[in-house]
Design a protein around this motif. Structure first.
Motif, short mmCIF file in Angstrom:
data_model
loop_
_atom_site.label_atom_id
_atom_site.label_comp_id
_atom_site.label_asym_id
_atom_site.label_seq_id
_atom_site.Cartn_x
_atom_site.Cartn_y
_atom_site.Cartn_z
N ILE A 140 0.83 -1.20 0.00
CA ILE A 140 0.00 0.00 0.00
C ILE A 140 0.87 1.26 0.00
O ILE A 140 0.60 2.23 -0.72
N LEU A 141 1.93 1.25 0.78
CA LEU A 141 2.85 2.39 0.78
C LEU A 141 3.56 2.54 -0.56
O LEU A 141 3.79 3.66 -1.04
N ARG A 142 3.93 1.41 -1.17
CA ARG A 142 4.58 1.45 -2.48
C ARG A 142 3.63 2.05 -3.51
O ARG A 142 4.05 2.83 -4.37
N ARG A 143 2.36 1.70 -3.40
CA ARG A 143 1.35 2.28 -4.31
C ARG A 143 1.24 3.79 -4.08
O ARG A 143 1.15 4.58 -5.02
N GLU A 144 1.28 4.22 -2.83
CA GLU A 144 1.23 5.64 -2.51
C GLU A 144 2.46 6.37 -3.03
O GLU A 144 2.37 7.51 -3.48
N ALA A 145 3.61 5.71 -2.99
CA ALA A 145 4.84 6.33 -3.49
C ALA A 145 4.77 6.60 -4.98
O ALA A 145 5.33 7.59 -5.47
N ALA A 146 4.05 5.75 -5.72
CA ALA A 146 3.87 6.00 -7.15
C ALA A 146 2.95 7.19 -7.38
O ALA A 146 3.15 7.98 -8.30
N HIS A 147 1.93 7.30 -6.54
CA HIS A 147 0.97 8.40 -6.69
C HIS A 147 1.59 9.75 -6.33
O HIS A 147 1.27 10.77 -6.95
N ASN A 148 2.47 9.75 -5.34
CA ASN A 148 3.03 11.01 -4.85
C ASN A 148 4.50 10.81 -4.48
O ASN A 148 4.85 10.79 -3.31
N PRO A 149 5.36 10.62 -5.49
CA PRO A 149 6.73 10.20 -5.23
C PRO A 149 7.62 11.23 -4.55
O PRO A 149 8.65 10.88 -3.97
#
Length: 237
Positions: A140-149
């Protein structure tokens, strides 16, 4: 792969080397050729948006926190929390604290669900299938990192957890993603024993990318009785 996607091999090479951001249509073609799942394709689209400078999130509307807390305080039979985009725990009700941990005793920068799963021994011990829960948290955090790197708070969270926990550091390097809106978890609670709870998340339109998460269980089951006993324990003897 280039032939199947309808582009030149030189084009693919430049994409692989990070020298070229593909167009949205070509990105979808590449994802189809690589047989990416819907979640993986969405992840790739977020990375493309970030490369084109389209990432980031708008600030939450002001004046909403107090209203959200009033809402949670009226939910007395179900554990409930408000999560931010990094799984920051922004608000909670008493039953959520009784179920997971006393959030009020934690510094505000440590009130983060992923952080609790990895760094708080009492939270880690709650989950019967801790590894599955923890790996999903990383995804989930990795997905968030793609959204807002470029978000400094997210970078700080990932950096801290990478230093503090070897499992997090190893799983973060795998680049797996996860995205969940509902599910179930089995907990071994020190007060009421083993219980399996369903959880559901609901987006809150009043503040972008905030979610209300509720834990529940079917009525007239042993799990419901244990959850009820936990709620009753908050009222004292």
């Amino acid at each position: 792969m280039a032939q199947a996607a309808g582009v030149s091999s030189d084009y693919c090479t430049r994409v692989e080397q990070g020298r070229l951001a593909p167009s949205p249509d070509i990105l979808l073609s590449l994802c189809r050729v690589l047989r990416l799942s819907a979640e993986q394709t969405a992840y790739a689209e977020d990375l493309l948006d970030a490369a084109r400078g389209l990432g980031g999130s708008r600030p939450a509307r002001s004046g909403r926190s107090q209203r959200l807390q009033l809402l949670l305080d009226q939910i007395t039979e179900l554990p409930a929390v408000i999560l931010g985009p990094r799984t920051d725990i922004l608000a909670w009700n008493r039953l959520a604290s009784a179920l997971l941990t006393d959030f009020s005793r934690l510094p505000s920068d440590r009130r983060n669900y992923v952080s609790l799963v990895f760094t708080q021994p009492e939270v880690r011990a709650l989950y019967e299938e801790w590894e599955s829960v923890a790996r999903t948290c990383v995804g989930i955090l990795r997905r968030e990192a793609a959204h807002n790197p470029n978000e400094p708070e997210l970078a700080a969270l990932v950096g801290r957890l990478s230093i503090e926990d070897e499992d997090f550091r190893r799983w973060w390097a795998e680049h797996r993603i996860a995205e969940q809106d509902f599910g179930s978890k089995t907990l071994n609670h020190p007060l009421v024993g083993r219980l399996t709870l369903d959880w559901d998340s609901f987006s809150y339109d009043g503040a972008e990318r905030r979610q209300l998460v509720l834990w529940s269980t079917s009525q007239r089951t042993d799990d419901a009785k244990r959850l009820g006993a936990l709620a009753e324990s908050l009222n004292g003897p």
